[in-house]
Design an enzyme around this catalytic site. Structure first.
Site, mmCIF file in Angstrom:
data_model
loop_
_atom_site.group_PDB
_atom_site.id
_atom_site.type_symbol
_atom_site.label_atom_id
_atom_site.label_comp_id
_atom_site.label_asym_id
_atom_site.label_seq_id
_atom_site.Cartn_x
_atom_site.Cartn_y
_atom_site.Cartn_z
ATOM 1 N N ASP A 130 0.841 -1.195 0.000
ATOM 2 C CA ASP A 130 0.000 0.000 0.000
ATOM 3 C C ASP A 130 0.875 1.243 0.000
ATOM 4 O O ASP A 130 2.072 1.180 0.320
ATOM 5 C CB ASP A 130 -0.914 0.002 1.231
ATOM 6 C CG ASP A 130 -2.190 0.814 1.021
ATOM 7 O OD1 ASP A 130 -2.302 1.502 -0.019
ATOM 8 O OD2 ASP A 130 -3.074 0.764 1.901
ATOM 9 N N ALA A 132 1.386 5.460 1.245
ATOM 10 C CA ALA A 132 1.261 6.220 2.495
ATOM 11 C C ALA A 132 1.321 7.697 2.174
ATOM 12 O O ALA A 132 1.865 8.103 1.142
ATOM 13 C CB ALA A 132 2.368 5.838 3.477
ATOM 14 N N ASP A 133 0.754 8.485 3.069
ATOM 15 C CA ASP A 133 0.740 9.935 2.881
ATOM 16 C C ASP A 133 1.943 10.599 3.545
ATOM 17 O O ASP A 133 2.397 11.652 3.106
ATOM 18 C CB ASP A 133 -0.557 10.508 3.449
ATOM 19 C CG ASP A 133 -1.780 9.898 2.778
ATOM 20 O OD1 ASP A 133 -1.855 9.927 1.538
ATOM 21 O OD2 ASP A 133 -2.642 9.359 3.497
ATOM 22 N N LYS A 143 -1.764 7.485 6.940
ATOM 23 C CA LYS A 143 -2.512 6.983 5.805
ATOM 24 C C LYS A 143 -3.963 7.409 5.943
ATOM 25 O O LYS A 143 -4.380 7.853 6.991
ATOM 26 C CB LYS A 143 -2.427 5.447 5.737
ATOM 27 C CG LYS A 143 -1.031 4.941 5.344
ATOM 28 C CD LYS A 143 -0.924 3.424 5.358
ATOM 29 C CE LYS A 143 -2.033 2.727 4.632
ATOM 30 N NZ LYS A 143 -2.170 3.152 3.216
ATOM 31 N N GLY A 144 -4.706 7.263 4.852
ATOM 32 C CA GLY A 144 -6.140 7.513 4.938
ATOM 33 C C GLY A 144 -6.600 8.807 4.320
ATOM 34 O O GLY A 144 -7.769 9.160 4.460
ATOM 35 N N GLU A 152 -7.880 -0.410 5.590
ATOM 36 C CA GLU A 152 -6.435 -0.560 5.379
ATOM 37 C C GLU A 152 -5.764 -1.064 6.652
ATOM 38 O O GLU A 152 -4.940 -1.988 6.618
ATOM 39 C CB GLU A 152 -5.820 0.772 4.952
ATOM 40 C CG GLU A 152 -6.170 1.185 3.530
ATOM 41 C CD GLU A 152 -5.685 2.578 3.180
ATOM 42 O OE1 GLU A 152 -5.518 2.845 1.982
ATOM 43 O OE2 GLU A 152 -5.484 3.394 4.096
ATOM 44 N N LYS A 170 6.937 12.111 0.299
ATOM 45 C CA LYS A 170 6.154 11.662 1.461
ATOM 46 C C LYS A 170 7.001 11.518 2.731
ATOM 47 O O LYS A 170 6.456 11.226 3.801
ATOM 48 C CB LYS A 170 5.479 10.332 1.148
ATOM 49 C CG LYS A 170 4.558 10.355 -0.078
ATOM 50 C CD LYS A 170 3.438 11.355 0.079
ATOM 51 C CE LYS A 170 2.368 11.203 -0.990
ATOM 52 N NZ LYS A 170 2.844 11.495 -2.342
#
Length: 280
Positions: A130, A132-133, A143-144, A152, A170
């Site tokens: 996945d 990530a922010d 995340k999200g 997640e 990031k």
């Protein structure tokens, strides 16, 4: 532990299979000597999406036939799902079962022919991939920002290895350091009450809160679980992340938050000068 996996991206663009042709899917390489680097083709300008794709393709190298794989959500994870489907079509992978982390990813994987399951049927996963922010120096994540943080966290918390794929923008000194949102999923009932309690919780960090809405309509964004997202914005470091996590989760009305602490086992960072693999 840090390893520089890929020193350059010669001819990444303009190829039918750019990652394979430029060696992006091969094993980690040592940085070239000055004499070797002088013979490389001229560098190409890479977009942020190119970097996301490079990181995603590198992450898929961890996938083996027969694995149960958590399929992430977002613009970076989408490239990984596409790559897994491509390898299945070509017969280079087989027996893969995907566990999607959102309705969006479920639809993408289904359209690509990836066999799917869920945590009820597959409570233990071999691997999850996945985006990530934010990623801090200890490989903690935010995340999200795509709104799928609860699913997640459920899926990625059930895997043996969690590979995170990001571009170099990031990386942050501390979570919240980008000045962008740290999301919290909340129940719609009296969300303003919950949002104000969240703001007070981090008042010393200059916290501002905002309900996530659709810009076109102003209506609240609704998660796959029927909840709202309250985004937190910090002006300062919030300090001990585990203390902050516990404090958020103790608030009635909070479903989950977007801090993924001590979950990532590997982070693959694609930058303009190469791919860096960070391991716990």
């Amino acid at each position: 532990m840090r390893t520089m996996a890929i020193p350059s991206y010669p001819h990444f663009l303009g190829s039918e299979n750019p990652a394979m042709e430029s060696g992006l899917l091969g094993p980690p390489q040592s940085p070239p000597s000055s004499s070797a680097s002088s013979s490389l083709p001229p560098a190409v300008a890479l977009t942020q999406d190119d970097l996301k794709r490079i990181a995603a393709y590198r992450a898929v190298d961890y996938v083996r036939s027969g694995m149960v794989v958590g399929l992430g959500t977002g613009s970076t994870a989408r490239h990984a799902v596409d790559r897994i489907a491509d390898l299945l079509r070509r017969g280079e992978l087989s027996g893969i079962v995907g566990v999607p982390t959102s309705t969006q990813t479920h639809q993408q994987a289904l359209s690509l022919g990836i066999p799917l399951s869920d945590l009820d049927s597959c409570p233990s996963l071999d691997l999850a991939i996945d985006g990530a922010d934010e990623v801090d120096p200890d490989l903690n994540l935010v995340k999200g920002r795509g709104g799928s943080l609860l699913r997640e966290k459920m899926v990625e918390g059930a895997c043996r290895k969690f590979v995170v794929i990001v571009d170099e923008s990031k990386l942050v000194e501390y979570l919240g350091g980008s000045g962008l949102a740290m999301p919290v999923e909340v129940v719609p009932f009296c969300w303003k009450f919950t949002a104000e309690r969240l703001r007070r919780l981090f008042e010393d960090a200059g916290c501002a809160v905002k309900l996530r809405t659709f810009p076109e309509t102003g209506k609240p964004f609704v998660t796959d679980n029927g909840n709202y997202i309250v985004d937190l914005y910090f002006k300062k470091d919030i300090g001990d992340l585990k203390v902050a996590s516990d404090a958020i989760l103790r608030l009635a009305g909070v479903v989950e938050h977007g801090m993924f602490l001590d979950m990532a086992t590997t982070v693959i960072v694609a930058g303009k000068h190469g791919v860096e693999v960070l391991n716990k």
